[in-house]
Structure formats: structure tokens, C-alpha cells
Write a protein that holds these residues in place. Structure first.
Motif, PDB file in Angstrom:
ATOM      1  N   LEU A 114       0.820  -1.206   0.000  1.00 52.43           N
ATOM      2  CA  LEU A 114       0.000   0.000   0.000  1.00 52.43           C
ATOM      3  C   LEU A 114       0.859   1.262   0.000  1.00 52.43           C
ATOM      4  N   PHE A 115       2.003   1.186   0.644  1.00 49.20           N
ATOM      5  CA  PHE A 115       2.871   2.352   0.758  1.00 49.20           C
ATOM      6  C   PHE A 115       4.036   2.315  -0.234  1.00 49.20           C
ATOM      7  N   LEU A 116       4.435   1.117  -0.653  1.00 49.33           N
ATOM      8  CA  LEU A 116       5.583   1.021  -1.558  1.00 49.33           C
ATOM      9  C   LEU A 116       5.190   1.167  -3.028  1.00 49.33           C
ATOM     10  N   ALA A 117       4.031   0.638  -3.417  1.00 50.69           N
ATOM     11  CA  ALA A 117       3.628   0.720  -4.823  1.00 50.69           C
ATOM     12  C   ALA A 117       3.540   2.167  -5.322  1.00 50.69           C
ATOM     13  N   PRO A 118       2.976   3.111  -4.556  1.00 46.22           N
ATOM     14  CA  PRO A 118       2.972   4.496  -5.038  1.00 46.22           C
ATOM     15  C   PRO A 118       4.365   5.091  -5.220  1.00 46.22           C
ATOM     16  N   SER A 119       5.340   4.597  -4.447  1.00 51.38           N
ATOM     17  CA  SER A 119       6.704   5.103  -4.640  1.00 51.38           C
ATOM     18  C   SER A 119       7.300   4.615  -5.955  1.00 51.38           C
ATOM     19  N   ILE A 120       6.765   3.511  -6.504  1.00 52.33           N
ATOM     20  CA  ILE A 120       7.207   3.032  -7.814  1.00 52.33           C
ATOM     21  C   ILE A 120       6.544   3.822  -8.932  1.00 52.33           C
ATOM     22  N   THR A 121       5.263   4.145  -8.756  1.00 52.39           N
ATOM     23  CA  THR A 121       4.496   4.772  -9.839  1.00 52.39           C
ATOM     24  C   THR A 121       4.515   6.301  -9.811  1.00 52.39           C
ATOM     25  N   MET A 122       4.984   6.903  -8.737  1.00 53.60           N
ATOM     26  CA  MET A 122       4.836   8.350  -8.603  1.00 53.60           C
ATOM     27  C   MET A 122       5.541   9.137  -9.703  1.00 53.60           C
ATOM     28  N   ARG A 123       6.589   8.562 -10.311  1.00 55.46           N
ATOM     29  CA  ARG A 123       7.348   9.284 -11.319  1.00 55.46           C
ATOM     30  C   ARG A 123       7.054   8.828 -12.743  1.00 55.46           C
ATOM     31  N   LEU A 124       6.220   7.808 -12.910  1.00 54.55           N
ATOM     32  CA  LEU A 124       6.070   7.193 -14.226  1.00 54.55           C
ATOM     33  C   LEU A 124       5.594   8.198 -15.273  1.00 54.55           C
ATOM     34  N   LEU A 125       4.546   8.947 -14.970  1.00 55.02           N
ATOM     35  CA  LEU A 125       4.031   9.944 -15.918  1.00 55.02           C
ATOM     36  C   LEU A 125       4.217  11.375 -15.421  1.00 55.02           C
ATOM     37  N   SER A 126       4.282  11.572 -14.112  1.00 54.01           N
ATOM     38  CA  SER A 126       4.461  12.929 -13.602  1.00 54.01           C
ATOM     39  C   SER A 126       5.826  13.491 -13.995  1.00 54.01           C
ATOM     40  N   GLU A 127       6.857  12.654 -13.993  1.00 50.53           N
ATOM     41  CA  GLU A 127       8.182  13.103 -14.391  1.00 50.53           C
ATOM     42  C   GLU A 127       8.227  13.425 -15.883  1.00 50.53           C
ATOM     43  N   GLU A 128       7.507  12.632 -16.690  1.00 51.24           N
ATOM     44  CA  GLU A 128       7.436  12.920 -18.126  1.00 51.24           C
ATOM     45  C   GLU A 128       6.782  14.271 -18.368  1.00 51.24           C
ATOM     46  N   GLN A 129       5.761  14.579 -17.580  1.00 47.96           N
ATOM     47  CA  GLN A 129       5.088  15.867 -17.731  1.00 47.96           C
ATOM     48  C   GLN A 129       5.968  17.015 -17.256  1.00 47.96           C
ATOM     49  N   ARG A 130       6.657  16.816 -16.144  1.00 50.33           N
ATOM     50  CA  ARG A 130       7.483  17.888 -15.600  1.00 50.33           C
ATOM     51  C   ARG A 130       8.643  18.237 -16.528  1.00 50.33           C
ATOM     52  N   SER A 131       9.271  17.211 -17.099  1.00 47.30           N
ATOM     53  CA  SER A 131      10.428  17.438 -17.974  1.00 47.30           C
ATOM     54  C   SER A 131      10.039  17.801 -19.400  1.00 47.30           C
ATOM     55  N   GLY A 132       8.764  17.599 -19.756  1.00 44.42           N
ATOM     56  CA  GLY A 132       8.308  17.924 -21.107  1.00 44.42           C
ATOM     57  C   GLY A 132       8.519  16.822 -22.118  1.00 44.42           C
ATOM     58  N   SER A 206      -0.552   9.384 -11.209  1.00 44.38           N
ATOM     59  CA  SER A 206       0.665  10.021 -11.698  1.00 44.38           C
ATOM     60  C   SER A 206       0.416  10.804 -12.985  1.00 44.38           C
ATOM     61  N   SER A 207      -0.591  10.395 -13.761  1.00 41.04           N
ATOM     62  CA  SER A 207      -0.904  11.102 -15.005  1.00 41.04           C
ATOM     63  C   SER A 207      -1.644  12.408 -14.763  1.00 41.04           C
ATOM     64  N   LEU A 208      -2.097  12.641 -13.529  1.00 36.72           N
ATOM     65  CA  LEU A 208      -2.900  13.824 -13.233  1.00 36.72           C
ATOM     66  C   LEU A 208      -2.074  15.003 -12.749  1.00 36.72           C
ATOM     67  N   THR A 209      -0.813  14.788 -12.399  1.00 37.98           N
ATOM     68  CA  THR A 209      -0.019  15.858 -11.808  1.00 37.98           C
ATOM     69  C   THR A 209       1.428  15.770 -12.265  1.00 37.98           C
ATOM     70  N   ASN A 211       3.776  16.784 -10.091  1.00 39.00           N
ATOM     71  CA  ASN A 211       4.516  16.725  -8.827  1.00 39.00           C
ATOM     72  C   ASN A 211       4.525  15.290  -8.309  1.00 39.00           C
ATOM     73  N   GLN A 212       5.710  14.734  -8.136  1.00 40.01           N
ATOM     74  CA  GLN A 212       5.821  13.344  -7.697  1.00 40.01           C
ATOM     75  C   GLN A 212       5.330  13.158  -6.266  1.00 40.01           C
ATOM     76  N   ILE A 213       5.555  14.135  -5.404  1.00 38.91           N
ATOM     77  CA  ILE A 213       5.128  14.018  -4.007  1.00 38.91           C
ATOM     78  C   ILE A 213       3.607  13.996  -3.920  1.00 38.91           C
TER      79      ILE A 213
END
Length: 291
Positions: A114-132, A206-209, A211-213
Motif C-alpha cells: 500500500l505504501f511502496l507501490a505508489p513510490s514506484i508509480t509516482m514518477r512514471l508519468l508525472s516526471e514525463e510531464q514535468r520534464s516535457g 501520476s498522469s494527473l499531476t 509533482n511526484q510528491i
């Protein structure tokens, strides 16, 4: 003036070169047309090659995502925390119960995830959006569904590696006891499905924001609500609301797997959640194309 009968008419000496030049020009134009058509067919075939092989595109995205996960130090921290917590809880349960069973260990795995899975997915699409870089992906001959499926499969590959590292637990039980292999197999099927649901929901959030946090916190919150829906259903009594809450809760469906009793409705429940979460993630990515 008419030619005399029996005399041959001499051809015009300027006519033959003119006809030769015209034939050469026509042949050159035909060659140019053939080269242009060949280039057009080649370009269309290359475009068709990129866009008409969805499995290849999905595999490429999944492989790139899996590589980037293992290239990050956070991934090794996640694996280490997962193994340390599961190993500690497994040893405590085994020492206290003195039984060769993993049913409680699988339940503990689900809570940890419950707590570890979001740490895997938090950057999958949010990082793509942040970096362009997601804009580059969307302008390439790549479908949104291929992008989302590739990301999810890459995360699932990483998750399966984590689970594979827990195989010494049942092997230890086999060596020193007689565990129910059906229960062990059912527990692993259930924990794989639960992890797939967690990763799909985390990918959608992750696709909605950008921000990874925020993606991490929101994913944990949503997963906790779904996991604790069982308690909310009990507070409704025995009416239709209680039945609906019990069905929507993640935990009751997982209990059947840990007991070794795999039911079809539980399989459909988890697979439906995965499909719905991935569908919402695809729609979320599609909205960026029209912004």
C-alpha cells in the motif's frame, strides 16, 4: 512539288535528333517519377512500421521504464525495505505460530505494498510531464494506450522481481515443514493481482499531476480508502450500501487467495480494477494532446 515516281524521299536530318531528345526526356521523367514513388512508398512503410506494431512499441516503453527503474537508487531502497519488512514479519509469525503457512505473510505483503507501490508509480508519468518529454512522446507515432501499457508493464516487471526475491520463504517452509502448496500458489496469484491494481491506480494518479510528491500522497490515500472500505461497509449494517462497500473493498477479495480458494468473481474484480485504472490513465494522457 511532287516527287518523281520511283525516287526515294530523303529524311529530314534534323528530325532524328529531335525525336531522340524527346525520347530521352520522357525516359528521364519516368525515372524521376519512379524514384519519387519509391521514396513515398518507403516513407509510408516506415511510418506504418512504427505505428502498426503496438506490441513492439509497448515492449520498447516497458523495457526503457524497467531500465530506468533499476538505474534509480530509489528502486533499491524500495526493494530493500520490502525484503527487510517482509523477512522480519515472516520470521515473527513463523516463530509465534509454529505453523508452515504464509497466509498471514501475504496479508502483510499487501499492507506494505500500500505504501511502496505508489513510490514506484509516482514518477512514471508525472516526471514525463514535468520534464516535457511527454510532449515528444505524444507527437511521435505512438498511441496513448501503448504509452500507458508500456509504463504499467515496466512497473509490473520491477514488482515481479521484488516478489521473486521472496521465494526463499516458501522454500524454507518446504524444507522444514509441510505447507499447503495450493495456499502458497493462491497467495502469490493474489499478491500479483493486488500489486497490479496498486500500480495501475498509482499510474493513473501520476498522469494527473507533475509533482511526484502529490502523486505519492494521493495514491497512498486512494489505496488506503479502497483497502479500508470493508470497515465502512460494516458500519452500514446489512443493507445494499453495506454489500456495495464490501464488494468495492480490496481486502475481502484478497482473503480468498490467501486461503487457497481462488474464485472467479475475485479474479474479475481485480482484473476489472486494473482495466478501469489503465483506461482512465489513457484518457488522462489523451487530454494533454488537445491542450
Amino acid at each position: 512539288m511532287k516527287d518523281a515516281p520511283g525516287l526515294a524521299v530523303e529524311p529530314d536530318p534534323t528530325q532524328a535528333p529531335a525525336e531522340a531528345d524527346e525520347a530521352e526526356t520522357t525516359a528521364a521523367e519516368r525515372r524521376r517519377a519512379r524514384r519519387t514513388a519509391a521514396r513515398t512508398r518507403g516513407a509510408s512503410s516506415r511510418t506504418r512500421t512504427l505505428a502498426s506494431y503496438p506490441l513492439r512499441n509497448i515492449g520498447t516503453i516497458a523495457g526503457r521504464e524497467l531500465y530506468s527503474l533499476f538505474a534509480s537508487p530509489i528502486a533499491y531502497l524500495v526493494i530493500a525495505f520490502f525484503l527487510v519488512m517482509n523477512g522480519y514479519l515472516f520470521s515473527i509469525i513463523l516463530f509465534n505460530s509454529q505453523q508452515a503457512s504464509m497466509s498471514t505473510s501475504f496479508a502483510d505483503m499487501a499492507i506494505i505494498l500500500l505504501f511502496l507501490a505508489p513510490s514506484i508509480t509516482m514518477r512514471l508519468l508525472s516526471e514525463e510531464q514535468r520534464s516535457g518529454t511527454i510532449e515528444l512522446l505524444l507527437t511521435s507515432p505512438l498511441r496513448e494506450s501503448e504509452l500507458v501499457l508500456g509504463k504499467w508493464l515496466g512497473a509490473m516487471g520491477f514488482y515481479l522481481v521484488m516478489l521473486a526475491l521472496t521465494l526463499p520463504y516458501p522454500l524454507f517452509l518446504l524444507k522444514y515443514g509441510s505447507p499447503d502448496l495450493g495456499q502458497v500458489a493462491g497467495g502469490y496469484v493474489g499478491i500479483i493481482l493486488v500489486g497490479g491494481v496498486f500500480l495501475a491506480i498509482g499510474l493513473f494518479i501520476s498522469s494527473l499531476t507533475q509533482n511526484q510528491i502529490i502523486a505519492l500522497a494521493a495514491s497512498i490515500g486512494v489505496l488506503l480508502v479502497l483497502w479500508l472500505f470493508q470497515g465502512a461497509g460494516q458500519s452500514f449494517g446489512s443493507g445494499g450500501g453495506a454489500s456495495l462497500a464490501q464488494y468495492l473493498a480490496l481486502a475481502p477479495h484478497f482473503d480468498s487467495f490467501t486461503s487457497g480458494n481462488i474464485r472467479l468473481n475475485d479474479l474479475v474484480y481485480y482484473l476489472s480494477l486494473i482495466v478501469i485504472a489503465l483506461f482512465l490513465a489513457v484518457r488522462s494522457v489523451e487530454t494533454r494532446r488537445w491542450r
